[in-house]
Scaffold this motif. Structure first.
Motif, PDB file in Angstrom:
ATOM      1  N   LEU A  86       0.806  -1.222   0.000  1.00  0.00           N
ATOM      2  CA  LEU A  86       0.000   0.000   0.000  1.00  0.00           C
ATOM      3  C   LEU A  86       0.838   1.271   0.000  1.00  0.00           C
ATOM      4  O   LEU A  86       0.465   2.260  -0.615  1.00  0.00           O
ATOM      5  CB  LEU A  86      -0.958   0.010   1.191  1.00  0.00           C
ATOM      6  CG  LEU A  86      -2.045  -1.046   1.167  1.00  0.00           C
ATOM      7  CD1 LEU A  86      -2.878  -0.966   2.435  1.00  0.00           C
ATOM      8  CD2 LEU A  86      -2.925  -0.909  -0.060  1.00  0.00           C
ATOM      9  N   GLU A  87       1.954   1.240   0.687  1.00  0.00           N
ATOM     10  CA  GLU A  87       2.747   2.459   0.852  1.00  0.00           C
ATOM     11  C   GLU A  87       3.989   2.500  -0.032  1.00  0.00           C
ATOM     12  O   GLU A  87       4.541   3.558  -0.263  1.00  0.00           O
ATOM     13  CB  GLU A  87       3.170   2.619   2.321  1.00  0.00           C
ATOM     14  CG  GLU A  87       2.013   2.658   3.293  1.00  0.00           C
ATOM     15  CD  GLU A  87       1.067   3.820   3.064  1.00  0.00           C
ATOM     16  OE1 GLU A  87       1.520   4.905   2.658  1.00  0.00           O
ATOM     17  OE2 GLU A  87      -0.153   3.634   3.277  1.00  0.00           O
ATOM     18  N   GLY A  88       4.419   1.333  -0.503  1.00  0.00           N
ATOM     19  CA  GLY A  88       5.625   1.291  -1.315  1.00  0.00           C
ATOM     20  C   GLY A  88       5.331   1.629  -2.763  1.00  0.00           C
ATOM     21  O   GLY A  88       4.179   1.659  -3.192  1.00  0.00           O
ATOM     22  N   ASN A  89       6.374   1.889  -3.474  1.00  0.00           N
ATOM     23  CA  ASN A  89       6.258   2.145  -4.907  1.00  0.00           C
ATOM     24  C   ASN A  89       6.826   0.920  -5.627  1.00  0.00           C
ATOM     25  O   ASN A  89       7.888   0.981  -6.224  1.00  0.00           O
ATOM     26  CB  ASN A  89       7.019   3.422  -5.272  1.00  0.00           C
ATOM     27  CG  ASN A  89       6.699   3.888  -6.666  1.00  0.00           C
ATOM     28  OD1 ASN A  89       5.716   3.451  -7.266  1.00  0.00           O
ATOM     29  ND2 ASN A  89       7.531   4.763  -7.198  1.00  0.00           N
ATOM     30  N   LEU A  90       6.099  -0.192  -5.517  1.00  0.00           N
ATOM     31  CA  LEU A  90       6.581  -1.469  -6.033  1.00  0.00           C
ATOM     32  C   LEU A  90       6.131  -1.684  -7.477  1.00  0.00           C
ATOM     33  O   LEU A  90       5.025  -1.301  -7.859  1.00  0.00           O
ATOM     34  CB  LEU A  90       6.061  -2.619  -5.171  1.00  0.00           C
ATOM     35  CG  LEU A  90       6.398  -2.572  -3.680  1.00  0.00           C
ATOM     36  CD1 LEU A  90       5.730  -3.722  -2.958  1.00  0.00           C
ATOM     37  CD2 LEU A  90       7.897  -2.590  -3.458  1.00  0.00           C
ATOM     38  N   THR A  91       6.986  -2.335  -8.233  1.00  0.00           N
ATOM     39  CA  THR A  91       6.600  -2.757  -9.575  1.00  0.00           C
ATOM     40  C   THR A  91       5.675  -3.964  -9.457  1.00  0.00           C
ATOM     41  O   THR A  91       5.590  -4.594  -8.395  1.00  0.00           O
ATOM     42  CB  THR A  91       7.832  -3.150 -10.405  1.00  0.00           C
ATOM     43  OG1 THR A  91       8.414  -4.330  -9.824  1.00  0.00           O
ATOM     44  CG2 THR A  91       8.857  -2.031 -10.473  1.00  0.00           C
ATOM     45  N   ASP A  92       5.020  -4.305 -10.539  1.00  0.00           N
ATOM     46  CA  ASP A  92       4.162  -5.489 -10.538  1.00  0.00           C
ATOM     47  C   ASP A  92       4.945  -6.742 -10.175  1.00  0.00           C
ATOM     48  O   ASP A  92       4.463  -7.594  -9.425  1.00  0.00           O
ATOM     49  CB  ASP A  92       3.491  -5.672 -11.902  1.00  0.00           C
ATOM     50  CG  ASP A  92       2.400  -4.637 -12.152  1.00  0.00           C
ATOM     51  OD1 ASP A  92       1.980  -3.958 -11.195  1.00  0.00           O
ATOM     52  OD2 ASP A  92       1.977  -4.522 -13.317  1.00  0.00           O
ATOM     53  N   VAL A  93       6.143  -6.869 -10.706  1.00  0.00           N
ATOM     54  CA  VAL A  93       6.973  -8.044 -10.414  1.00  0.00           C
ATOM     55  C   VAL A  93       7.348  -8.066  -8.934  1.00  0.00           C
ATOM     56  O   VAL A  93       7.323  -9.133  -8.307  1.00  0.00           O
ATOM     57  CB  VAL A  93       8.234  -8.072 -11.311  1.00  0.00           C
ATOM     58  CG1 VAL A  93       9.201  -9.166 -10.864  1.00  0.00           C
ATOM     59  CG2 VAL A  93       7.835  -8.280 -12.768  1.00  0.00           C
ATOM     60  N   GLU A  94       7.643  -6.918  -8.359  1.00  0.00           N
ATOM     61  CA  GLU A  94       7.975  -6.863  -6.932  1.00  0.00           C
ATOM     62  C   GLU A  94       6.769  -7.235  -6.073  1.00  0.00           C
ATOM     63  O   GLU A  94       6.913  -7.949  -5.072  1.00  0.00           O
ATOM     64  CB  GLU A  94       8.495  -5.473  -6.555  1.00  0.00           C
ATOM     65  CG  GLU A  94       9.867  -5.173  -7.110  1.00  0.00           C
ATOM     66  CD  GLU A  94      10.279  -3.718  -6.936  1.00  0.00           C
ATOM     67  OE1 GLU A  94      11.501  -3.490  -6.786  1.00  0.00           O
ATOM     68  OE2 GLU A  94       9.404  -2.821  -6.954  1.00  0.00           O
ATOM     69  N   VAL A  95       5.590  -6.788  -6.460  1.00  0.00           N
ATOM     70  CA  VAL A  95       4.365  -7.152  -5.737  1.00  0.00           C
ATOM     71  C   VAL A  95       4.146  -8.663  -5.827  1.00  0.00           C
ATOM     72  O   VAL A  95       3.899  -9.326  -4.815  1.00  0.00           O
ATOM     73  CB  VAL A  95       3.134  -6.392  -6.287  1.00  0.00           C
ATOM     74  CG1 VAL A  95       1.832  -6.957  -5.720  1.00  0.00           C
ATOM     75  CG2 VAL A  95       3.251  -4.910  -5.985  1.00  0.00           C
ATOM     76  N   LEU A 144       5.171 -16.029 -12.401  1.00  0.00           N
ATOM     77  CA  LEU A 144       6.215 -15.050 -12.115  1.00  0.00           C
ATOM     78  C   LEU A 144       7.488 -15.365 -12.911  1.00  0.00           C
ATOM     79  O   LEU A 144       8.105 -14.460 -13.478  1.00  0.00           O
ATOM     80  CB  LEU A 144       6.514 -15.019 -10.606  1.00  0.00           C
ATOM     81  CG  LEU A 144       7.467 -13.954 -10.116  1.00  0.00           C
ATOM     82  CD1 LEU A 144       6.987 -12.556 -10.496  1.00  0.00           C
ATOM     83  CD2 LEU A 144       7.632 -14.055  -8.611  1.00  0.00           C
ATOM     84  N   ARG A 145       7.851 -16.645 -12.992  1.00  0.00           N
ATOM     85  CA  ARG A 145       9.036 -17.029 -13.791  1.00  0.00           C
ATOM     86  C   ARG A 145       8.817 -16.674 -15.248  1.00  0.00           C
ATOM     87  O   ARG A 145       9.741 -16.230 -15.932  1.00  0.00           O
ATOM     88  CB  ARG A 145       9.327 -18.522 -13.636  1.00  0.00           C
ATOM     89  CG  ARG A 145      10.033 -18.877 -12.352  1.00  0.00           C
ATOM     90  CD  ARG A 145      10.548 -20.307 -12.367  1.00  0.00           C
ATOM     91  NE  ARG A 145       9.491 -21.302 -12.412  1.00  0.00           N
ATOM     92  CZ  ARG A 145       8.873 -21.798 -11.349  1.00  0.00           C
ATOM     93  NH1 ARG A 145       9.200 -21.410 -10.144  1.00  0.00           N
ATOM     94  NH2 ARG A 145       7.929 -22.694 -11.484  1.00  0.00           N
ATOM     95  N   THR A 146       7.599 -16.863 -15.742  1.00  0.00           N
ATOM     96  CA  THR A 146       7.297 -16.530 -17.140  1.00  0.00           C
ATOM     97  C   THR A 146       7.422 -15.027 -17.360  1.00  0.00           C
ATOM     98  O   THR A 146       8.030 -14.600 -18.348  1.00  0.00           O
ATOM     99  CB  THR A 146       5.868 -16.993 -17.502  1.00  0.00           C
ATOM    100  OG1 THR A 146       5.785 -18.409 -17.311  1.00  0.00           O
ATOM    101  CG2 THR A 146       5.520 -16.645 -18.936  1.00  0.00           C
ATOM    102  N   ILE A 147       6.881 -14.243 -16.458  1.00  0.00           N
ATOM    103  CA  ILE A 147       6.944 -12.786 -16.582  1.00  0.00           C
ATOM    104  C   ILE A 147       8.407 -12.300 -16.539  1.00  0.00           C
ATOM    105  O   ILE A 147       8.836 -11.517 -17.367  1.00  0.00           O
ATOM    106  CB  ILE A 147       6.115 -12.088 -15.472  1.00  0.00           C
ATOM    107  CG1 ILE A 147       4.623 -12.342 -15.699  1.00  0.00           C
ATOM    108  CG2 ILE A 147       6.406 -10.594 -15.430  1.00  0.00           C
ATOM    109  CD1 ILE A 147       3.760 -11.955 -14.529  1.00  0.00           C
ATOM    110  N   VAL A 148       9.149 -12.795 -15.557  1.00  0.00           N
ATOM    111  CA  VAL A 148      10.547 -12.374 -15.400  1.00  0.00           C
ATOM    112  C   VAL A 148      11.376 -12.852 -16.589  1.00  0.00           C
ATOM    113  O   VAL A 148      12.241 -12.132 -17.082  1.00  0.00           O
ATOM    114  CB  VAL A 148      11.128 -12.891 -14.067  1.00  0.00           C
ATOM    115  CG1 VAL A 148      12.620 -12.675 -13.980  1.00  0.00           C
ATOM    116  CG2 VAL A 148      10.425 -12.210 -12.886  1.00  0.00           C
ATOM    117  N   GLY A 149      11.062 -14.030 -17.114  1.00  0.00           N
ATOM    118  CA  GLY A 149      11.797 -14.577 -18.248  1.00  0.00           C
ATOM    119  C   GLY A 149      11.585 -13.801 -19.536  1.00  0.00           C
ATOM    120  O   GLY A 149      12.415 -13.846 -20.438  1.00  0.00           O
ATOM    121  N   THR A 150      10.470 -13.087 -19.630  1.00  0.00           N
ATOM    122  CA  THR A 150      10.195 -12.334 -20.852  1.00  0.00           C
ATOM    123  C   THR A 150      10.683 -10.887 -20.779  1.00  0.00           C
ATOM    124  O   THR A 150      10.539 -10.141 -21.732  1.00  0.00           O
ATOM    125  CB  THR A 150       8.667 -12.320 -21.167  1.00  0.00           C
ATOM    126  OG1 THR A 150       7.983 -11.705 -20.082  1.00  0.00           O
ATOM    127  CG2 THR A 150       8.163 -13.715 -21.419  1.00  0.00           C
TER     128      THR A 150
END
Length: 151
Positions: A86-95, A144-150
């Motif tokens: 809620l308070e962080g400025n996280l990327t989708d991958v970080e979330v 997540l592996r698929t997202i990070v791999g692309t």
């Protein structure tokens, strides 16, 4: 670190407190405008955990009567995540990574309780919930592996 002499009921109540905290976190995410594209996932997790809490509360009531722990663990694994998301400025991958990490920690708590001598019905309930969480966790890890791999 938990004491070896701790009763299984106490460990199960602590697990229940963690599930409640996870349910609360997902409830907050659902009502938040942060990460609107993840709303479907947040709702799915909220309703799943709501059902888990209800079922486990009923079982603990059956097994223990009204003898509940007054103050299970003070700090829950999902509370810090709630703040970070809620308070962080996280990327989708970080979330996604944070969610996978916290869901894995919750699954470990299930496994710890399942490793104790507990009544068969309670064990079956916990095993079923743990398997459902694990199935979704494995899917989330693969996604997540698929997202990070692309990237």
């Amino acid at each position: 670190m938990k004491k070896n002499s701790e009763r299984w009921e106490d460990r199960a109540e602590n697990l229940l407190a963690e599930i409640r905290a996870a349910k609360k976190a997902y409830s907050v995410f659902v009502t938040s405008d942060r990460y609107p594209h993840k709303q479907h996932f947040f709702k799915k997790q909220y309703f799943r955990l709501k059902a888990f809490v209800s079922i486990l509360e009923d079982e603990m009531e059956t097994v223990n009567g009204s003898n509940r722990l007054e103050n299970p663990n003070d700090q829950h694994i999902f509370e810090k995540m709630e703040f970070q998301i809620l308070e962080g400025n996280l990327t989708d991958v970080e979330v996604d990574t944070l969610i996978v990490q916290k869901e894995q920690e919750l699954l470990i708590l299930y496994q710890e309780v399942l490793g104790l001598y507990i009544p068969d019905v309670t064990k079956a309930i916990l095993q079923s919930q743990a398997e459902e969480l694990n199935n979704d966790l494995q899917k989330s890890k693969a996604d997540l592996r698929t997202i990070v791999g692309t990237m």
